[in-house]
Design an enzyme around this catalytic site. Structure first.
Site, PDB file in Angstrom:
ATOM      1  N   ARG A   1       0.842  -1.199   0.000  1.00  0.00           N
ATOM      2  CA  ARG A   1       0.000   0.000   0.000  1.00  0.00           C
ATOM      3  C   ARG A   1       0.873   1.242   0.000  1.00  0.00           C
ATOM      4  O   ARG A   1       0.555   2.243  -0.662  1.00  0.00           O
ATOM      5  CB  ARG A   1      -0.944  -0.022   1.221  1.00  0.00           C
ATOM      6  CG  ARG A   1      -2.110   0.985   1.118  1.00  0.00           C
ATOM      7  CD  ARG A   1      -1.776   2.351   1.629  1.00  0.00           C
ATOM      8  NE  ARG A   1      -1.183   2.247   2.941  1.00  0.00           N
ATOM      9  CZ  ARG A   1      -0.222   3.055   3.365  1.00  0.00           C
ATOM     10  NH1 ARG A   1       0.255   4.030   2.603  1.00  0.00           N
ATOM     11  NH2 ARG A   1       0.282   2.895   4.579  1.00  0.00           N
TER      12      ARG A   1
ATOM     13  N   GLU B   1       3.861  10.328   7.303  1.00  0.00           N
ATOM     14  CA  GLU B   1       2.710  11.180   6.962  1.00  0.00           C
ATOM     15  C   GLU B   1       2.078  11.811   8.206  1.00  0.00           C
ATOM     16  O   GLU B   1       0.862  12.013   8.278  1.00  0.00           O
ATOM     17  CB  GLU B   1       1.634  10.397   6.187  1.00  0.00           C
ATOM     18  CG  GLU B   1       2.135   9.456   5.126  1.00  0.00           C
ATOM     19  CD  GLU B   1       2.932  10.123   4.022  1.00  0.00           C
ATOM     20  OE1 GLU B   1       3.181  11.329   4.110  1.00  0.00           O
ATOM     21  OE2 GLU B   1       3.316   9.426   3.078  1.00  0.00           O
TER      22      GLU B   1
ATOM     23  N   THR C   1       3.105  11.989  12.594  1.00  0.00           N
ATOM     24  CA  THR C   1       3.020  11.152  13.780  1.00  0.00           C
ATOM     25  C   THR C   1       1.694  11.397  14.508  1.00  0.00           C
ATOM     26  O   THR C   1       0.970  12.359  14.224  1.00  0.00           O
ATOM     27  CB  THR C   1       4.167  11.468  14.746  1.00  0.00           C
ATOM     28  OG1 THR C   1       4.037  12.835  15.173  1.00  0.00           O
ATOM     29  CG2 THR C   1       5.529  11.290  14.082  1.00  0.00           C
TER      30      THR C   1
END
Length: 383
Positions: free
Chosen positions: A89, A362, A364
């Site tokens: 992904r 992307e 935390t």
């Protein structure tokens, strides 16, 4: 599980078709080898063209060989691929949501024609070079620079944790200039560009992340992305990738939950399956409830995105919830599997390790908590 949560009843026919295609790909092409690939730290580059042929690369984009699928269809594909492994992904996210989205959103028509059709087909690979060694959560402190030299740009600096960089054909590089942060399309064969895979990973072992160095990398003036100025440029792409994570993490959670349910039905202790005990059923019920809530939130965000109404704060809700709950589901599943849960006989420890990376990239948990705190109070606590 499907008998309790009838997700298909909430989906359109084309969305179900995309999900089934992705599940078949994950089942037939990724799962048979993923445990060994994770052990061997192997990324099966030969699958890239197959992902392109299936239409998964940049599938949410229009034109240039892209499928033009809806947000929910894209999310379902992310869920099914991450149910096999987060690394795949992640590949689809880096290629489509980051590199291709940057070109599609901010590039010239010539740049789009040069790169996007090949990337959609899986013939070309892109990477997205934003994160730096000392500034993962603080891109405003960016040290990579681009300076004018005649008609050209010259880039110097370094990036870290850049997915796909060592196999990429083009890098979308974000650098500080005299006019603020700008994006550049850098062919990876350009002299001075060096990508070195990070080898000592205990997570995301079946995918590629790199250190990247720029040593007087010279690109022509038309390498700049004209539509991106300031940090809003990369942030626009990051939100596309975060949306995929909202769905994808629930795929990893589903895989762990499936393993726990199956084991509860076949492992016998004290003369009966452990699934016939109240404590195990309570665990499974709690795990399932969080999984269903996570998917329903993802679906809600997908419908908002399709209407053009999805906000960055709402994406933060989804990313924070999905990954956090997926990790808790994986850890609870491991307890049901007992000691065998730490072996590669089951996917749970692999998913758990991968999700620690997904939790970090992307944005935390802490970054998304601050995004939400700002939205709720109107006060900025980042600095």
């Amino acid at each position: 599980m499907d008998a309790v949560f009838d997700l298909d009843d909430l989906l359109e026919a084309d969305e179900i078709a995309w999900a089934r295609k992705a599940r078949a790909f994950a089942t037939n092409r990724i799962l048979p080898a993923i445990e060994q690939d994770f052990e061997d730290k192997r990324f099966r580059v030969e699958l890239v063209a197959e992902l392109g042929a299936a239409g998964f690369l940049g599938m949410h984009l229009d034109g240039y060989g892209c499928a033009g699928a809806g947000a929910v269809s894209y999310g379902l594909v992310c869920l099914e691929l991450e149910a096999a492994d987060s690394g795949w992904r992640t590949f689809v996210s880096v290629q489509g949501s980051l590199a291709m989205s940057a070109i599609h959103k901010y590039g010239t028509e010539e740049q789009k024609q040069r790169w996007l059709p090949g990337m959609a087909a899986g013939e070309l690979v892109g990477c997205f070079a934003l994160t730096e060694p000392t500034g993962g959560s603080d891109p405003a402190s960016m040290k990579t620079t681009a300076r004018r030299d005649g008609d050209d740009w010259v880039l110097d600096g370094s990036k870290r944790w850049i997915g796909l960089a060592s196999i990429a054909d083009v890098a979308v590089v974000w650098a500080e200039t005299s006019e603020g942060v700008r994006g550049f399309l850098v062919p990876t064969g350009t002299p001075g560009f060096t990508a070195t895979p990070i080898d000592n990973k205990l997570s995301m072992r079946a995918s590629i992340q790199c250190d990247v160095e720029f040593d007087a990398v010279r690109v022509p003036g038309d390498a700049i992305l004209p539509g991106a100025r300031g940090l809003s440029g990369p942030f626009g792409c990051l939100n596309e990738a975060r949306f995929g994570i909202v769905w994808g993490a629930m795929g990893a959670a589903r895989s762990c939950l499936d393993a726990a349910i199956g084991r509860s039905q076949t492992r016998e202790v004290f003369g009966k399956p452990i699934g016939a005990t109240q404590l195990i059923q309570a665990k499974l019920a709690d795990m399932f409830v969080e999984y269903e809530k996570g998917v329903l939130l993802a679906l809600h965000l997908g419908r908002l995105k399709e209407r053009g109404a999805l906000t960055p704060a709402q994406i933060s809700v989804g990313k924070l919830n999905s990954v956090r709950e997926a990790i808790l589901i994986a850890r609870e599943a491991r307890t049901i599997l007992g000691g065998d849960g730490i072996t590669s006989e089951f996917p749970v420890m692999r998913h758990m390790a991968n999700l620690e990376s997904v939790r970090t990239y992307e944005g935390t948990d802490e970054i998304h908590q601050l995004v939400l705190g700002r939205a709720l109070t109107g006060l900025n606590a980042f600095a």
